[in-house]
Design a protein around this motif. Sequence first.
Motif, PDB file in Angstrom:
ATOM      1  N   ARG A  12       5.967   1.631   8.511  1.00  0.00           N
ATOM      2  CA  ARG A  12       4.609   1.631   9.187  1.00  0.00           C
ATOM      3  C   ARG A  12       3.789   0.844   8.196  1.00  0.00           C
ATOM      4  O   ARG A  12       3.588   1.546   7.110  1.00  0.00           O
ATOM      5  CB  ARG A  12       4.093   3.083   9.782  1.00  0.00           C
ATOM      6  CG  ARG A  12       2.781   2.828  10.480  1.00  0.00           C
ATOM      7  CD  ARG A  12       2.279   4.276  10.753  1.00  0.00           C
ATOM      8  NE  ARG A  12       1.046   3.844  11.324  1.00  0.00           N
ATOM      9  CZ  ARG A  12      -0.094   4.942  11.156  1.00  0.00           C
ATOM     10  NH1 ARG A  12      -0.045   5.791  10.021  1.00  0.00           N
ATOM     11  NH2 ARG A  12      -1.293   4.519  11.725  1.00  0.00           N
ATOM     12  N   VAL A  14      -0.364  -0.535   7.729  1.00  0.00           N
ATOM     13  CA  VAL A  14      -1.610  -0.350   8.095  1.00  0.00           C
ATOM     14  C   VAL A  14      -2.500  -1.452   7.439  1.00  0.00           C
ATOM     15  O   VAL A  14      -2.442  -1.423   6.131  1.00  0.00           O
ATOM     16  CB  VAL A  14      -2.216   1.294   7.986  1.00  0.00           C
ATOM     17  CG1 VAL A  14      -3.903   1.243   8.259  1.00  0.00           C
ATOM     18  CG2 VAL A  14      -1.391   2.182   8.909  1.00  0.00           C
ATOM     19  N   VAL A  45      -7.244   3.375   2.386  1.00  0.00           N
ATOM     20  CA  VAL A  45      -6.328   3.609   3.347  1.00  0.00           C
ATOM     21  C   VAL A  45      -5.575   5.159   3.213  1.00  0.00           C
ATOM     22  O   VAL A  45      -4.831   5.241   2.478  1.00  0.00           O
ATOM     23  CB  VAL A  45      -5.028   2.951   3.457  1.00  0.00           C
ATOM     24  CG1 VAL A  45      -4.092   2.944   4.532  1.00  0.00           C
ATOM     25  CG2 VAL A  45      -5.680   1.436   3.678  1.00  0.00           C
ATOM     26  N   GLY A  47      -2.820   8.170   3.422  1.00  0.00           N
ATOM     27  CA  GLY A  47      -1.385   8.190   3.669  1.00  0.00           C
ATOM     28  C   GLY A  47      -0.966   6.896   3.029  1.00  0.00           C
ATOM     29  O   GLY A  47       0.137   6.825   3.162  1.00  0.00           O
ATOM     30  N   ALA A  48      -1.488   6.074   2.438  1.00  0.00           N
ATOM     31  CA  ALA A  48      -0.886   4.791   1.646  1.00  0.00           C
ATOM     32  C   ALA A  48       0.197   5.201   0.797  1.00  0.00           C
ATOM     33  O   ALA A  48      -0.133   6.209  -0.138  1.00  0.00           O
ATOM     34  CB  ALA A  48      -1.899   3.780   1.109  1.00  0.00           C
ATOM     35  N   VAL A  49       1.349   4.571   0.742  1.00  0.00           N
ATOM     36  CA  VAL A  49       2.435   5.016   0.032  1.00  0.00           C
ATOM     37  C   VAL A  49       3.029   3.723  -0.744  1.00  0.00           C
ATOM     38  O   VAL A  49       2.749   2.485  -0.325  1.00  0.00           O
ATOM     39  CB  VAL A  49       3.541   5.523   0.579  1.00  0.00           C
ATOM     40  CG1 VAL A  49       3.128   6.953   1.006  1.00  0.00           C
ATOM     41  CG2 VAL A  49       4.046   4.816   1.730  1.00  0.00           C
ATOM     42  N   THR A  54       2.079  -4.201  -1.498  1.00  0.00           N
ATOM     43  CA  THR A  54       1.489  -4.551  -0.025  1.00  0.00           C
ATOM     44  C   THR A  54       2.043  -5.502   0.572  1.00  0.00           C
ATOM     45  O   THR A  54       2.970  -6.153   0.102  1.00  0.00           O
ATOM     46  CB  THR A  54      -0.257  -5.044  -0.355  1.00  0.00           C
ATOM     47  OG1 THR A  54      -0.147  -6.235  -1.069  1.00  0.00           O
ATOM     48  CG2 THR A  54      -0.919  -4.335  -1.219  1.00  0.00           C
ATOM     49  N   GLU A  78       2.038   0.123   3.321  1.00  0.00           N
ATOM     50  CA  GLU A  78       2.938   0.975   3.982  1.00  0.00           C
ATOM     51  C   GLU A  78       2.240   2.415   3.846  1.00  0.00           C
ATOM     52  O   GLU A  78       1.491   2.691   2.838  1.00  0.00           O
ATOM     53  CB  GLU A  78       4.186   0.973   3.116  1.00  0.00           C
ATOM     54  CG  GLU A  78       5.251   2.212   3.710  1.00  0.00           C
ATOM     55  CD  GLU A  78       6.541   2.309   3.042  1.00  0.00           C
ATOM     56  OE1 GLU A  78       7.142   3.155   3.453  1.00  0.00           O
ATOM     57  OE2 GLU A  78       6.644   1.316   2.082  1.00  0.00           O
ATOM     58  N   CYS A  79       2.239   3.010   5.076  1.00  0.00           N
ATOM     59  CA  CYS A  79       1.816   4.378   5.303  1.00  0.00           C
ATOM     60  C   CYS A  79       2.745   5.315   5.939  1.00  0.00           C
ATOM     61  O   CYS A  79       3.588   4.995   6.655  1.00  0.00           O
ATOM     62  CB  CYS A  79       0.667   4.166   6.188  1.00  0.00           C
ATOM     63  SG  CYS A  79      -0.948   3.468   5.493  1.00  0.00           S
ATOM     64  N   GLU A  80       2.156   6.766   5.686  1.00  0.00           N
ATOM     65  CA  GLU A  80       3.007   7.764   6.348  1.00  0.00           C
ATOM     66  C   GLU A  80       2.683   7.696   7.992  1.00  0.00           C
ATOM     67  O   GLU A  80       1.742   7.288   8.110  1.00  0.00           O
ATOM     68  CB  GLU A  80       2.575   8.943   5.773  1.00  0.00           C
ATOM     69  CG  GLU A  80       2.883   9.181   4.199  1.00  0.00           C
ATOM     70  CD  GLU A  80       2.368  10.342   3.571  1.00  0.00           C
ATOM     71  OE1 GLU A  80       1.331  11.074   4.176  1.00  0.00           O
ATOM     72  OE2 GLU A  80       2.903  10.540   2.542  1.00  0.00           O
ATOM     73  N   ASN A  83      -0.578   9.757   9.649  1.00  0.00           N
ATOM     74  CA  ASN A  83      -2.015   9.552   9.445  1.00  0.00           C
ATOM     75  C   ASN A  83      -2.555   8.513  10.481  1.00  0.00           C
ATOM     76  O   ASN A  83      -2.127   7.623  11.318  1.00  0.00           O
ATOM     77  CB  ASN A  83      -1.998   8.862   8.102  1.00  0.00           C
ATOM     78  CG  ASN A  83      -1.650   9.875   7.063  1.00  0.00           C
ATOM     79  OD1 ASN A  83      -2.011  11.052   6.944  1.00  0.00           O
ATOM     80  ND2 ASN A  83      -0.986   9.452   5.983  1.00  0.00           N
ATOM     81  N   SER A  91      -2.280  -0.765  13.122  1.00  0.00           N
ATOM     82  CA  SER A  91      -0.875  -0.481  12.555  1.00  0.00           C
ATOM     83  C   SER A  91       0.039  -1.127  13.197  1.00  0.00           C
ATOM     84  O   SER A  91       0.013  -1.612  14.396  1.00  0.00           O
ATOM     85  CB  SER A  91      -0.937   1.167  12.946  1.00  0.00           C
ATOM     86  OG  SER A  91       0.377   1.439  12.647  1.00  0.00           O
TER      87      SER A  91
END
Length: 161
Positions: A12, A14, A45, A47-49, A54, A78-80, A83, A91
Amino acid sequence: MHIEIIERTETRIVGLKVETLLRDTKEQHIIPKLQQRFNEVVKEVPGAVNLPTTYGVFIDPQDYNPDTDLFTWIAGVECEFENELIEDMVSYVIPAGTYAVFHYEGNIDNAGSAYDQLYNWINESKYKQKGSYGFELYATIHSSLERRTSNFILHFPIEMK
């Protein structure tokens, strides 16, 4: 030219989105400006992981004609999955699957050559492009001043012909 074939899980993304003509982004640097704007807010952002990694995701319309059709570009991270989005962000889910991967280093203004090389490789291989999207993966956040020292990993989804 070295092309890797990899398997990716669903991801995912965002980020900020723009719709543009290829000609306009080349002349007006629309995508680099969007990427820079996103780089300034990426840490906000939720939940950004995997920062500082990027993404730059392109989504072409069906039967895309680069001379006349708008395409979508998402500058994101990338996000969880659970969120919520913050204002002005979108998204997009990059599907799981097989990807042809090409590493590019050099002047960002010449990055179109990476796309050409990967398209040509796919056309001459036992694969075909699957879908009308792809993405650039950036291991570090670049400023807009670093145009000559850009590097990214270009990913196109593929399947057997």
